[in-house]
Design an enzyme around this catalytic site. Structure first.
Site, PDB file in Angstrom:
ATOM      1  CE  LYS A 199       8.686 -25.398   4.722  1.00 37.44           C
ATOM      2  NZ  LYS A 199       7.540 -26.253   4.398  1.00 37.44           N
ATOM      3  CD  GLU A 273       3.424 -17.559  17.318  1.00 35.53           C
ATOM      4  OE1 GLU A 273       3.251 -18.471  18.168  1.00 35.53           O
ATOM      5  OE2 GLU A 273       2.690 -17.371  16.353  1.00 35.53           O
ATOM      6  CB  CYS A 307       0.096 -20.304  18.266  1.00 37.49           C
ATOM      7  SG  CYS A 307       0.300 -20.225  16.508  1.00 37.49           S
ATOM      8  CD  GLU A 401       0.562 -26.027  20.567  1.00 35.00           C
ATOM      9  OE1 GLU A 401       1.707 -26.369  20.227  1.00 35.00           O
ATOM     10  OE2 GLU A 401       0.087 -24.901  20.326  1.00 35.00           O
TER      11      GLU A 401
END
Lengths: 825, 318
Positions: A199, A273, A307, A401
């Site tokens: 997906k 992750e 990331c 973040e």
């Protein structure tokens, strides 16, 4: 003769020496979109499946705001169709020889190379990233992963012969590197013999569909790689589908936690992750100009939507001003503009929503009184390179973040302080260190809690080195041999598919109970060695089992006991009943002891483990008697268990200095060192079977690799493990490395799984307990290893001491050491 | 003309505490050219700019006044007349920055330049070019001879022996003496980067040369095994930038050796623009040392004005 206005324009450029636009063409992309009438369905069984009556959403090019195409909003039925296609294909794909799968992946790689420009242009338009990065980074890495894993498909049977494929993999990937990150899941999954339903992210769906089409062109069998498109809900539907055996996710920590909870207790394997707030450490011994370029690569690559973005800049105070001055000057050279312009450094962010979210973070910093330095960016879906200074460690922009081109800077005085600040985060994905001093750089890298550490660089990737995080940045690796373990399972293991047990997560394990005194004690309790045969008229000397943590025997906080009974129901011994405060104390002791234990040489740890074996051997008879008296098993069976336990200690002692890591063969000129580091504090709940052997197999593996453990021995037969503490003490195991709590397994596991300073929980108990542990571990994204109540044969070499134990005892850190000083004579 | 760099005291602490990380430099150099490009009219304009920054060079043992004068003709009129006309009459006025010859060829070059109204300079190599392995006294004599012969620019080579042995005080003193011998002639200091072993030494030698009063620092003689590469140029440009930040003086940069294609010249212009800024993008502060480069630039401009690719014999040889 010259056209006057053209000539004037030429002279004008000659005078001002400005850059002009250099636009990448998109004619071929437009043609591909037109082939599909600008409307895409799912890709299932090597065909586009489109339901014209379904719901469609626009795919927007964020740089221009124009609609590229429409893709469908999938339904649960679509997911079901795709998963069933993958499950059907798995039957044949998993049975292909490794060589046959290697041929398929090789062909896939070749075809991707041949269509590489189309993929790059599409990726750039769909995501907003610059064509240069799509062309020079994203697509080449997709190709590299395909080739690398074609190789693994070929070698899997020889290099990982105790492992096998899992089944259907549900892969869910984000929008920042839509193609690249999907290939990080797809390649190892297919290489190992699994089939995939992918997906893609809501915002970036098109390149996955193009890649699937290319896979089909390359001859990949139908159903092996399927793509379903839709919103976030579709991801949950995919992850919870009964026929999906493994969920591979890259994305936010929040969604990762959701998936952990969703799949808890189902037997699905999971790798996450997740986010990061990665530090960039610049020492005064760095090549400062190059370090500034490193910062550019760290935070302004892909608009900071990475990331592993180096979003926290830590600069040694002696060069702080100089670095910031240079950085600000460098920022002014960054060009932000159209994604297809080959001369931009930064292009569009993925969506207006994302741009707004970045802006909100920066405005928040302004309101907190921070200094914000920015350079120009066009209007629209663009965000300028941003540097924030005058921040406090608790500022939201320092802690959270941001996922945008926003850097926060702070200073430090010493290496120790730099490491402290760098590790002061819930995340642990990546880090970089800039220094020309090898001793300093390496020691710093060693102490950083991160899955990837780059020395004098940042955001360097390759298929041969796994990528993934420590702490709340997730678990599992993408790439390298270490990444393969996410897509395989031990050969002996049956299929693990469970319906989620029905349990009340709020109340599970919360009950504290203890026993009342028993009136039926066993006459020889306390064991023969304690009771002198010629003094039967005297009361026996009591054998006390307290808790054992921090290197000493500790009375339980609540001062209650549990009565152990032998098979005939007679009281055998009293053991302490631990509660959450004992958990707190034991974890504290473990956390304190672990860094020192982990830092010891493997040789030193192995000596201690061999010594444990030696001392157990000396007391062999005592343990044989103890086991058979307590469990009722035959003396020969108890004898076999003790013998196996001694051998296990030899095995783990041997692995103390033979599993430290390896050198990764990446494309970097230099050395990439894979370190198999300790996980940290591991909580272990032992099964009731093989009460000594299982305890030793699990604890031995964990401590051999430098972890500290808080272990709950068999709930039913805890005393052999408790007796073992004397051997721990006499064998020089430092206090706090092995901590033993007896009591109610699920009660203790509740507080262990919920403890944020426990990095992993190994649970061998019930399906319900497994479900609970996985669910509770989502909060700080712990690693887990649970048995879903399945049990195993602890005497078996694979089941009781296979490679799986080492996998769970370590986490991989890759240190990237670029080399080079020679360029001429 | 910008203010000349007077030099400064030798700052040994700065020199000796500087380190260069080669892999990082290589990475930056690689992305410089992959992240910037100029196309169409921008490319044409930039190539014209490259012409005006070129030091058209002949440094052969077989040089005679004949080929030097022919070179001077190319220097004065770098483009075929019809290509210039197509680009616009203003381009007919463009010349290279200088011709660069051995000291004995300076008189012929000076005479030719005078005929072209001195629109370009005459540079002479000196100081025991290319090796520098001669006594300082004769090396300084060469400078004086060339200046007396009418050279407006002197390309001196440093004593690589001193650089390799980290004898920075001595190197500083030698370059200072050379600068003095140059007088009004501008001094370009050739580092001979291919013989310096490490980029850290390149960076340190750059600093010392600038502190001693170099008007330009130049990569190489063209005679070493490794000459002007972008990573080396990047390091020298950073030295220039850092020197400017600390002293306020602008020193020019001249890559030389191996620059043959129009694409090469654009890469160098990009490097200068990105690392030093537009202020450096002119012949006062930037030179390209080259011999065959002009022909390739002309070929690209031919294509720009005609849309066709030229044959080699259609373009005037230098």
């Amino acid at each position: 003769m010259a056209n006057k206005s053209k000539s004037n324009r030429l002279q004008e450029i000659f005078d001002n020496m400005e850059y002009g636009p250099a636009l990448e063409e998109k004619k071929i992309l437009d043609a591909w979109l037109a082939d599909h009438n600008g409307k895409f369905g799912h890709f299932i069984n090597n065909e586009f499946v489109i339901d014209d009556n379904g719901k469609f959403v626009d795919s927007i090019d964020p740089a221009t705001g124009l609609v590229l195409a429409q893709t469908c909003q999938g339904t649960e039925e679509d997911v079901d169709a795709a998963v069933k296609a993958a499950a059907a294909a798995y039957e044949s794909w998993s049975k292909l020889s490794g060589h046959a799968r290697a041929r398929h992946l090789y062909s896939f790689a070749r075809h991707v190379q041949k269509h590489s420009r189309l993929l790059a242009v599409l990726e750039s338009c769909d995501n907003g990233k610059s064509i240069r990065e799509a062309r020079d980074c994203d697509v080449p890495l997709v190709v590299r992963h395909l080739y690398y894993h074609a190789g693994w498909a070929q070698l899997l049977d020889t290099e990982l012969h105790n492992w096998k494929s899992i089944g259907v993999v549900g892969a869910i990937v984000p929008w920042n590197f839509p193609l690249m990150l999907l290939s990080w899941k797809l390649c190892p999954a297919l290489a190992a013999g699994n089939t995939v339903v992918l997906k893609p992210a809501t915002n970036t769906r098109l390149s996955a569909l193009l890649l699937a089409q290319i896979a089909a062109e390359a001859g990949l069998p139908a159903g092996v790689f399927n793509v379903v498109t839709g919103g976030g809900q579709l991801g949950s539907q995919l992850a919870s589908h009964a026929l999906v055996d493994k969920v591979a996710f890259t994305g936010s920590t929040e969604v990762g936690q959701l998936l952990r909870r969703l799949t808890a207790g189902t037997g699905k394997k999971l790798s996450l992750e997740l986010g990061g707030k990665s530090p960039v450490i610049i020492f005064d011994s760095a090549d400062i100009d190059s370090a500034v370029e490193g910062v550019v690569d760290a935070i302004w690559f892909n608009q900071g939507q990475v990331c592993s973005a180096g979003s926290r800049l830590l600069v040694q105070e002696s060069v702080y001003e100089e670095v910031l001055k240079k950085l600000k000057k460098r920022m002014q050279q960054l060009r932000v503009g159209n994604s297809l312009d080959k001369t931009v450094d930064m292009a569009a962010v993925v969506s207006e929503q994302q741009r707004q979210s970045i802006e909100d973070c920066v405005n928040g910093a302004r309101e907190e009184g921070a200094q914000v330095f920015q350079v120009d960016a066009p209007t629209g879906c663009f965000y300028p390179p941003t540097l924030i200074t005058d921040v406090s460690p608790a500022s939201a922009c320092v802690v959270n973040e941001i996922f945008g081109p926003v850097l926060v800077a702070m200073s430090f005085r010493t290496a120790k302080e730099a490491i402290g600040l760098a590790n002061n985060s819930i995340y642990g994905l990546a880090a970089s260190v800039f220094s020309e001093r090898l001793t300093l750089a390496l020691e710093t890298a060693k102490h950083l809690q991160a899955g990837a550490v780059w020395i004098n660089g940042h955001n360097i990737f390759d298929a041969a080195a796994g990528f993934g995080g420590y702490r709340q940045s997730g678990f599992g690796r993408d790439g390298g041999k270490e990444g393969l373990y996410e897509y395989i399972k031990p050969k002996w293991q049956p299929q693990l598919r469970f319906s989620k047990p029905d349990l009340d997560l709020k109340t599970f394990g919360s009950q504290y109970s203890a026993d009342r005194p028993s009136l039926k004690p066993r006459a020889d309790a306390g064991l023969a060695t304690v009771l002198a045969s010629d003094s039967s008229s005297l009361p026996r000397v009591d054998r006390t089992y307290k808790l054992y943590y921090g290197g000493g025997q500790k009375r339980p906080d609540a001062n209650y006991s549990r009565v152990l009974r032998d098979p005939s129901g007679l009281a055998f011994a009293l053991v302490a009943e631990a509660n959450r405060k004992d958990v707190r104390n034991a974890v504290e002791a473990a956390a304190k002891a672990q860094p020192g234990w982990g830092k010891r040489s493997g040789f030193n740890r192995s000596q201690i483990l061999f010594y444990l074996a030696e001392n157990l051997e000396q007391r062999r008879n005592e343990f044989v008697d103890h086991l058979s008296a307590l469990t009722g098993e035959s003396e020969s069976s108890a004898e076999a268990e003790v013998t196996a336990s001694i051998e296990r200690l030899f095995i783990w002692a041997s692995y103390c200095d033979k599993h430290g890591g390896t050198v990764q063969e990446t494309t970097l000129y230099g050395t990439v060192v894979r370190l198999n580091e300790p996980v940290g504090v591991i909580a272990i709940a032992c099964p009731d079977t093989a009460p000594l052997l299982a305890f030793i197999s699990l604890v031995g593996a964990a401590v051999a690799r430098g972890n500290a453990v808080v272990v709950v021995p068999s709930e039913k037969f805890p005393s052999p493990a408790m007796a073992f503490h004397q051997i721990l003490e006499t064998s020089d195991v430092p206090g706090g490395v092995v901590n033993i709590l007896t009591g109610d397994r699920d009660h203790l596991c509740k507080y262990l799984a919920e403890h944020h300073d426990v990095q992993s929980v190994w649970y061998f108990g019930s399906l319900a307990g497994s479900c609970f542990v996985e669910h509770a571990s989502a909060d700080n994204v712990k690693r887990t290893w649970v048995d879903y109540g399945q049990g195993r044969d602890w005497q078996d070499a694979q089941q009781g001491a296979g490679e799986e134990f080492l996998y769970h005892s370590t986490q991989v850190k890759n240190i990237w050491l670029s080399m080079g000083d020679i360029y001429a004579n | 003309m910008a203010e000349r760099n007077p030099g400064c005291d030798l700052d040994l602490a700065w020199v000796e505490n500087s380190y260069i990380n080669l892999p990082s430099v290589q990475r930056r150099a690689a992305t410089l050219t992959s992240s910037r490009t100029v196309k169409k009219q921008w490319q044409a304009a930039w190539l014209l700019r490259a012409i005006t920054c070129t030091d058209l060079t002949t440094l052969g043992g077989d040089d005679t006044d004949g080929n030097v004068v022919r070179l001077c003709g190319k220097a004065a009129q770098p483009l075929r007349h019809d290509i210039s006309a197509s680009l616009g009459d203003w381009t007919k006025e463009l010349t290279v920055a200088a011709v660069c010859v051995y000291p004995s060829r300076v008189p012929a070059a000076v005479a030719a330049a005078r005929k072209a109204d001195n629109k370009y300079g005459v540079a002479a190599v000196a100081t025991g070019f290319p090796s520098g392995q001669y006594p300082l006294s004769t090396r300084l004599e060469e400078i004086k001879f060339a200046v007396a012969s009418g050279a407006t620019e002197i390309d001196v080579v440093i004593n690589r022996t001193l650089a390799l042995l980290n004898k920075w005080e001595e190197l500083y003193a030698e370059v200072q003496a050379m600068r003095e011998a140059c007088g009004d002639a501008h001094m370009k200091v050739i580092l001979g980067v291919g013989e310096l072993g490490s980029l850290t030494t390149v960076y340190r030698a750059s600093l010392v040369s600038m502190m001693a009063g170099a008007d330009f620092i130049k990569t190489s003689t063209g005679k070493e095994g490794v000459n002007a590469t972008l990573p080396i140029g990047l390091v020298m440009c950073r030295a220039i930038r850092n020197y400017h930040e600390r002293t306020g003086f602008r020193v020019g940069f001249k890559p030389a050796g191996g620059i043959r294609t129009a694409k090469d010249s654009l890469a160098w212009l990009v490097l200068i623009k990105e690392e030093l800024g537009n202020e450096w993008l002119n012949r006062d502060l930037f030179r390209l040392g080259a011999s065959s480069l002009l022909t390739d630039i002309e070929r690209q401009l031919f294509h720009h004005v005609t849309g066709r690719y030229a044959a080699a014999h259609e373009l005037p040889m230098p």
